[in-house]
Design a protein around this motif. Structure first.
Motif, PDB file in Angstrom:
ATOM      1  N   ILE A 111       0.824  -1.206   0.000  1.00  0.00           N
ATOM      2  CA  ILE A 111       0.000   0.000   0.000  1.00  0.00           C
ATOM      3  C   ILE A 111       0.859   1.258   0.000  1.00  0.00           C
ATOM      4  N   LEU A 112       1.905   1.270   0.814  1.00  0.00           N
ATOM      5  CA  LEU A 112       2.755   2.451   0.960  1.00  0.00           C
ATOM      6  C   LEU A 112       3.848   2.534  -0.103  1.00  0.00           C
ATOM      7  N   GLY A 113       3.939   1.503  -0.942  1.00  0.00           N
ATOM      8  CA  GLY A 113       4.946   1.524  -1.990  1.00  0.00           C
ATOM      9  C   GLY A 113       6.304   1.024  -1.547  1.00  0.00           C
ATOM     10  N   PHE A 114       6.381   0.424  -0.358  1.00  0.00           N
ATOM     11  CA  PHE A 114       7.674  -0.037   0.151  1.00  0.00           C
ATOM     12  C   PHE A 114       8.243  -1.186  -0.672  1.00  0.00           C
ATOM     13  N   GLY A 165       3.471   5.054  -5.659  1.00  0.00           N
ATOM     14  CA  GLY A 165       3.030   5.236  -4.279  1.00  0.00           C
ATOM     15  C   GLY A 165       4.168   5.706  -3.392  1.00  0.00           C
ATOM     16  N   LEU A 166       5.354   5.152  -3.634  1.00  0.00           N
ATOM     17  CA  LEU A 166       6.528   5.525  -2.848  1.00  0.00           C
ATOM     18  C   LEU A 166       6.907   6.978  -3.087  1.00  0.00           C
ATOM     19  N   ILE A 167       6.893   7.414  -4.359  1.00  0.00           N
ATOM     20  CA  ILE A 167       7.230   8.797  -4.691  1.00  0.00           C
ATOM     21  C   ILE A 167       6.191   9.763  -4.122  1.00  0.00           C
ATOM     22  N   THR A 168       4.914   9.376  -4.192  1.00  0.00           N
ATOM     23  CA  THR A 168       3.847  10.226  -3.635  1.00  0.00           C
ATOM     24  C   THR A 168       4.004  10.372  -2.129  1.00  0.00           C
ATOM     25  N   LEU A 169       4.311   9.261  -1.462  1.00  0.00           N
ATOM     26  CA  LEU A 169       4.530   9.282  -0.016  1.00  0.00           C
ATOM     27  C   LEU A 169       5.733  10.157   0.336  1.00  0.00           C
TER      28      LEU A 169
END
Length: 399
Positions: A192-195, A332-336
């Motif tokens: 979910i968080l792009g990890f 997702g990672l870049i957005t976070l």
């Protein structure tokens, strides 16, 4: 799309001005209010990943969130002090930020060729933001010196609330967009968080880009938080309307981006975006409401290069690096990293700097304030220039 971004543009641009003028908020408090965007961006993937993608139709959740959002906007319209204002705004942004992904989902679900069809649809969001700003300055004149002093800027929340309720009910009429995720599969928080895309950081260039993305969000936060209060305080007429020049520029340079990619490649395009941040804040530092107004207008107009050439280019670069398996996780990672961590740091610094250069009479030393994000952007330019290796052969693929 028009209503989605009309709602956001109705209140977000003038938020700092409203809080300072009407709720007597400090720079730190204003920064805390803007930080709700970052918290919303961090929490949004959970709402999308845990609920929208697995259990309910996107258009139904979109409708419900906007109706609730409209009610919360009415509470913000009635708020008379920051302590009561902040928790409602935080709840609103936690509910609003997921709608950005949901409105895209509804759009993509109806398209046969999203690469060609999405841009003409998405541009209506930019038009919605522009119309909101023009309405505030030229239709309702809420941001004139007299009307701001009378407290008319609170009406921006009422306008956003009405539009939110309209979009909420309209959303239920949109074509059905059912959840696509397999509920039988176990959902991972890391996904979910792009990890899952963290492995990309092992590559030096992507790591340099990742760090630069976080750092350049600090100057971006200064613009979001301080630009409208700055223009209003130094006496620029119709500041909100004039700031729509930035969105017009954004739409224009979005169309020109493929041309720059093809001619200059990724590294030079990204550097041009970062250099524009340095130049924009120098123009803000030395511009004024009279003889130097043209400097301010140029600074606002640079928004298209500042935003598109770095953030949109970055999304394209991330997509090219991720591969099919990690495309969603990487975005997702870049957005976070940007709208979550980077902007959170940026708003905090912008708030502290605003308080540091606040005079006893309530005015600010804006020249000193604007030179700080200009200096930070210059540091990012040097960092990126030194450590990011040119990828000339690969860059041709990005175009």
């Amino acid at each position: 799309m028009f209503l989605e971004f009309f709602i956001w543009g109705s209140w977000f641009v003038t938020l700092g001005t409203f809080l300072g003028a009407n709720l007597n908020a400090t720079g730190t408090q204003i920064a805390t209010a803007f930080s709700t965007q970052s918290f919303g961006a961090i929490i949004a993937p959970f709402i999308i990943g845990l609920i929208a993608d697995r259990y309910f139709n996107a258009e139904k959740i979109l409708g419900l969130l906007h109706i609730i959002g409209g009610v919360l906007m009415f509470y913000l319209y009635q708020s008379t002090d920051f302590v009561a204002f902040y928790p409602v705004l935080l709840l609103y942004m936690i509910l609003y930020m997921p709608t950005l992904a949901l409105v895209n989902s509804v759009s993509f679900n109806q398209m046969k060729d999203p690469e060609k069809e999405f841009s003409p649809i998405r541009v209506w969001g930019t038009i919605g933001w522009i119309v909101a700003g023009l309405s505030i300055s030229y239709v309702f004149t809420w941001d004139t010196v007299e009307n701001m002093a009378t407290g008319f800027l609170k009406n921006t929340f009422l306008m956003a609330g009405i539009a939110s309720v309209i979009l909420g009910f309209f959303s239920f009429t949109l074509p059905k967009t059912p959840p696509k995720a397999d509920r039988s599969q176990k959902l991972k928080i890391s996904e979910i968080l792009g990890f899952d895309a963290l492995g990309l950081l092992k590559e030096r260039n992507f790591a340099v880009f990742f760090i630069s993305s976080i750092l350049i969000c600090i100057p971006l936060a200064f613009y979001y938080q301080n630009a409208n209060p700055f223009l209003a305080e130094i006496g620029v007429s119709d500041p909100t309307g004039k700031m729509t020049i930035g969105q017009i520029s954004e739409a224009l340079f979005l169309l020109l981006l493929p041309v720059f990619f093809k001619r200059f490649g990724f590294k030079k395009t990204l550097l041009l975006g970062m250099i524009a941040w340095v130049l924009r804040y120098i123009l803000f530092a030395f511009g004024d409401a009279e003889n130097g107004l043209f400097l301010l207008i140029i600074g606002i107009a640079l928004h298209g290069i500042c935003y598109d050439f770095f953030f949109v280019s970055g999304q394209i670069y991330t997509d090219s690096k991720a591969g099919d398996k990690f495309k969603s996780s990487a975005q997702g990672l870049i957005t976070l990293a940007t709208y979550g961590v980077g902007m959170l740091i940026g708003f905090f610094i912008a708030g502290k700097v605003s308080d540091l250069y606040l005079a006893a009479d309530g005015s600010h030393d804006w020249q000193s304030i604007w030179m700080i994000p200009s200096g930070i952007a210059a540091f990012v330019v040097i960092f990126f220039l030194i450590f990011f290796k040119d990828e000339s052969k690969k860059q041709s693929n990005l175009s």
